[in-house]
Design a protein around this motif. Structure first.
Motif, mmCIF file in Angstrom:
data_model
loop_
_atom_site.group_PDB
_atom_site.id
_atom_site.type_symbol
_atom_site.label_atom_id
_atom_site.label_comp_id
_atom_site.label_asym_id
_atom_site.label_seq_id
_atom_site.Cartn_x
_atom_site.Cartn_y
_atom_site.Cartn_z
ATOM 1 N N PRO A 21 0.633 -1.050 -0.033
ATOM 2 C CA PRO A 21 0.073 0.230 -0.070
ATOM 3 C C PRO A 21 0.811 1.474 0.066
ATOM 4 O O PRO A 21 1.862 1.082 0.606
ATOM 5 C CB PRO A 21 -0.841 -0.063 1.425
ATOM 6 N N SER A 22 0.252 2.416 -0.523
ATOM 7 C CA SER A 22 0.932 3.640 -0.549
ATOM 8 C C SER A 22 1.350 4.033 0.972
ATOM 9 O O SER A 22 0.962 3.309 2.205
ATOM 10 C CB SER A 22 -0.101 4.660 -0.919
ATOM 11 N N GLY A 23 2.415 4.899 1.165
ATOM 12 C CA GLY A 23 3.081 5.116 2.427
ATOM 13 C C GLY A 23 1.980 5.759 3.399
ATOM 14 O O GLY A 23 1.971 5.258 4.611
ATOM 15 N N LEU A 29 -3.249 2.124 8.290
ATOM 16 C CA LEU A 29 -3.759 0.973 8.673
ATOM 17 C C LEU A 29 -2.628 0.146 9.771
ATOM 18 O O LEU A 29 -3.236 -0.563 10.682
ATOM 19 C CB LEU A 29 -3.130 -0.150 7.394
ATOM 20 N N PHE A 30 -1.449 0.685 9.859
ATOM 21 C CA PHE A 30 -0.562 0.265 10.992
ATOM 22 C C PHE A 30 -0.927 0.807 12.270
ATOM 23 O O PHE A 30 -1.118 0.094 13.332
ATOM 24 C CB PHE A 30 0.920 0.578 10.631
ATOM 25 N N ARG A 31 -1.397 2.028 12.253
ATOM 26 C CA ARG A 31 -2.001 2.823 13.437
ATOM 27 C C ARG A 31 -3.082 2.104 14.016
ATOM 28 O O ARG A 31 -3.543 1.945 15.128
ATOM 29 C CB ARG A 31 -2.223 4.321 12.932
ATOM 30 N N ILE A 32 -4.295 1.573 12.958
ATOM 31 C CA ILE A 32 -5.418 0.944 13.467
ATOM 32 C C ILE A 32 -5.072 -0.460 14.049
ATOM 33 O O ILE A 32 -5.512 -0.737 15.175
ATOM 34 C CB ILE A 32 -6.473 0.796 12.139
ATOM 35 N N TYR A 33 -3.995 -1.052 13.473
ATOM 36 C CA TYR A 33 -3.413 -2.450 14.013
ATOM 37 C C TYR A 33 -2.853 -2.247 15.307
ATOM 38 O O TYR A 33 -3.114 -2.918 16.289
ATOM 39 C CB TYR A 33 -2.631 -3.027 13.071
ATOM 40 N N ALA A 129 -2.826 -9.290 9.461
ATOM 41 C CA ALA A 129 -2.681 -7.912 9.566
ATOM 42 C C ALA A 129 -1.234 -7.867 8.866
ATOM 43 O O ALA A 129 -1.127 -6.824 7.909
ATOM 44 C CB ALA A 129 -2.422 -7.388 10.881
ATOM 45 N N GLY A 130 -0.257 -8.739 8.725
ATOM 46 C CA GLY A 130 0.969 -8.932 8.005
ATOM 47 C C GLY A 130 0.854 -8.792 6.707
ATOM 48 O O GLY A 130 1.358 -8.164 5.693
ATOM 49 N N ASN A 131 -0.301 -9.661 6.155
ATOM 50 C CA ASN A 131 -0.484 -9.971 4.719
ATOM 51 C C ASN A 131 -0.947 -8.703 4.037
ATOM 52 O O ASN A 131 -1.222 -8.294 2.945
ATOM 53 C CB ASN A 131 -1.071 -11.268 4.468
ATOM 54 N N ILE A 132 -1.914 -8.022 4.877
ATOM 55 C CA ILE A 132 -2.611 -6.858 4.364
ATOM 56 C C ILE A 132 -1.756 -5.720 4.406
ATOM 57 O O ILE A 132 -1.735 -4.879 3.301
ATOM 58 C CB ILE A 132 -3.842 -6.401 5.172
ATOM 59 N N LEU A 133 -0.645 -5.462 5.443
ATOM 60 C CA LEU A 133 0.234 -4.347 5.336
ATOM 61 C C LEU A 133 1.426 -4.603 4.200
ATOM 62 O O LEU A 133 1.863 -3.563 3.773
ATOM 63 C CB LEU A 133 0.776 -4.307 6.967
ATOM 64 N N THR A 134 1.780 -6.076 4.172
ATOM 65 C CA THR A 134 2.835 -6.157 3.223
ATOM 66 C C THR A 134 2.643 -7.462 2.395
ATOM 67 O O THR A 134 2.820 -8.547 2.591
ATOM 68 C CB THR A 134 4.233 -6.686 3.921
ATOM 69 N N PRO A 135 1.514 -7.191 1.383
ATOM 70 C CA PRO A 135 1.050 -8.408 0.523
ATOM 71 C C PRO A 135 2.032 -8.785 -0.491
ATOM 72 O O PRO A 135 1.853 -8.728 -1.540
ATOM 73 C CB PRO A 135 -0.076 -7.932 -0.234
ATOM 74 N N SER A 136 2.933 -9.841 0.221
ATOM 75 C CA SER A 136 4.171 -10.094 -0.687
ATOM 76 C C SER A 136 4.817 -11.224 -0.121
ATOM 77 O O SER A 136 4.137 -11.863 0.357
ATOM 78 C CB SER A 136 5.225 -9.021 -0.951
#
Length: 553
Positions: A21-23, A29-33, A129-136
């Motif tokens: 995702p964009s910065g 998203l990380f703040r929500i997590y 959450a890890g796959n949403i933040l870094t889907p790679s």
């Protein structure tokens, strides 16, 4: 065409689809997590104050578990404070946080009751959450680490503590869930990012198209208005303001506008609302404005609460009509020259011969004078028609008006007859910064000569002096120049003011009625506008308003 454009856009974007995702979105998203982690850690700490016996469980290493839960709360609180302070986490910070979450959760599972504890379900949330933040590929690594950690805890419990092998089966099931969550969320995240990238690209394209459209609308010579159902102007482009009010109010391509409609346009709107099939007549917002044509249409066909109005300057239509008119006159002039001028010449010659008769009665001489006078008048009409039909196309140049007027005044006075040496032409200029005008010098000089001749003649009739004023100025918007030719004659009767530019209309018995008509035709050919100014000053004032030097048709 639209399908091809969409396909091309998609093909252009596909190779550059982002893998994360964009910065800004990633930080959000990380703040929500992190809020979620903080709430979970607070709940786990709160449960420490409840006697474990009440939950019918037996912790393996209660002290380590309590220390781990407290450390987990402290870590999440510290990260929350950093985020509140404005810290922007990078990719490595997010990766480290996800890895710590997975390891801390498995550490809590190890020190509590093992893989059967409900905390194992929270590991799925961390992997997701890890796959949403870094889907790679890193998301797959999170799932693998969680699966290995779960199997390791279950295997250690079976070998070291002699617990049931069912824990290994449960750990395997959890591992399958980790990988399933990773693959599903990676696929969903990539699709969402692809859709977002496509939407962003299309939004950027739409914004660029909107800017281009605004530039086009700004430079259009067609005025555009948006009206509400009450006839109030909501939006207007610069051309509409210039055509209707003489001055654009702002440099924006199209903007909010609060001025009411001119009366002729408002009457046309009311007539159109009663009968949408009706086409309103051309109108002039003011006596010095060019002739305009308005066309109405509903902007919203379903609601019908907004009306789109196109305001067109009739100059272009007039030019096309002039071309057709000149073509017709060109075919007619050959017949006029042969069929009228030759007999007219014979009549004039015969009148001259009769005047030479020695025994001519005074009454006969008077009749011969009438013949000669009207022969000259008919010949003047023919000359004007021939000049009109032979007129060449305008060859416009950008002219500085003030020095040109001085030069014209000197040349005009030098061409006056000896009987007219007392002619007086006064130059006036109200603006120190006159905008340039674009016109054909020879054609506008012909117009000025016609207006000055008329002005001097009528001033002589009224005051006994050949006296006129030439006044140069700029329109209200400061972008167009004009010239006023003011005489001090008897003026024009109100009932004749609308007819002065019609062909063959004259109040002078010796005139042909084509001078002002030809003058207006020449002005229209140069996209200028010749009008009769209605003011309280003595005599007549004719104004030539030149077109904008940068917006010639």
């Amino acid at each position: 065409m639209a399908t091809e454009t969409s396909t091309t856009t998609a093909n252009t974007i596909s190779p550059a689809v982002p893998t994360t995702p964009s910065g800004l979105q990633q930080a959000k998203l990380f703040r929500i997590y992190n809020h979620y982690r903080l709430v979970v850690s607070l709940i786990l700490v709160a449960l420490l104050f409840v006697d474990p016996v009440n939950f019918d469980v037996q912790f393996r290493m209660l002290d380590y578990y309590q220390a781990g839960v407290s450390a987990y709360l402290g870590l999440n609180a510290f990260i929350a404070l950093l985020l509140v302070a404005g810290f922007h986490p990078g990719q490595r910070h997010i990766t480290l946080s996800i890895l710590l979450d997975i390891l801390i959760m498995h550490g809590l599972l190890l020190t509590s009751t093992g893989i059967t504890n409900g905390l194992a379900n929270l590991v799925i949330v961390s992997v997701a959450a890890g796959n949403i933040l870094t889907p790679s590929r890193m998301g797959t690594f999170y799932a693998a680490l969680a699966a290995i950690s779960s199997l390791g805890i279950s295997g250690w419990a079976v070998l070291a503590l002699g617990e049931s092998a069912d824990d290994i089966v449960r750990a395997g099931s959890l591992g399958i869930l980790y990988f399933a969550a990773a693959f599903v969320l990676q696929n969903i995240s990539r699709r969402m990012m692809r859709s977002e990238a496509l939407a962003t690209s299309r939004a950027r394209s739409i914004a660029e198209l909107e800017q281009i459209n605004q530039q086009i609308i700004q430079r259009m010579r067609t005025g555009i208005l948006v009206l509400d159902c009450f006839g109030q102007i909501r939006l207007a482009n610069a051309a509409a303001e210039e055509l209707l009010y003489g001055a654009p109010k702002a440099a924006a391509p199209i903007h909010e506008f609060t001025t009411v409609l001119p009366k002729p346009l408002k009457q046309g709107l009311e007539a159109w609302l009663k009968d949408p099939t009706r086409r309103i007549e051309p109108f002039q917002p003011s006596p010095t404005s060019p002739l305009l044509q308005a066309n109405f249409t509903q902007l919203d066909q379903e609601r019908g609460d907004q009306i789109l109005v196109f305001i067109e300057d009739m100059s272009k239509v007039t030019q096309q009509a002039q071309q057709m008119k000149l073509a017709s006159l060109g075919r007619l002039t050959a017949g006029i020259a042969h069929e009228i001028r030759n007999p007219l010449g014979a009549i004039s010659h015969a009148a001259q011969l009769m005047e030479e008769a020695p025994n001519l009665e005074p009454g006969d001489r008077q009749m011969l004078g009438i013949i000669r006078r009207h022969s000259r008048r008919v010949n003047g009409i023919i000359e004007n028609v021939l000049d009109l039909s032979r007129r060449r196309a305008a060859n416009a140049d950008l002219i500085e008006l003030e020095p040109w007027l001085k030069e014209f005044r000197e040349d005009f006075l030098q061409t006056q007859d000896q009987d007219c040496t007392s002619s007086n032409i006064i130059l006036k200029n109200d603006s120190d910064d006159l905008p340039p005008a674009r016109f054909d010098k020879s054609q506008i000089e012909q117009v000025m000569v016609n207006l000055c001749d008329n002005g001097l003649r009528y001033s002589k009739q009224q005051t006994g002096e050949r006296h006129i004023e030439l006044h140069a100025g700029a329109t209200a918007d400061g972008e167009r120049a004009y010239v006023d030719v003011r005489d001090f004659g008897p003026g024009i009767a109100p009932e004749n003011r609308n007819s002065v530019f019609e062909p063959f209309f004259t109040t002078d018995k010796s005139g042909t009625g084509l001078g002002l008509y030809l003058a207006r035709e020449l002005c229209e050919a140069n996209q200028a506008h010749l009008s009769l100014v209605d003011d309280d000053q003595p005599g007549c004032c004719f104004r030539i308003t030149f077109a904008h030097p940068g917006r010639m048709i």
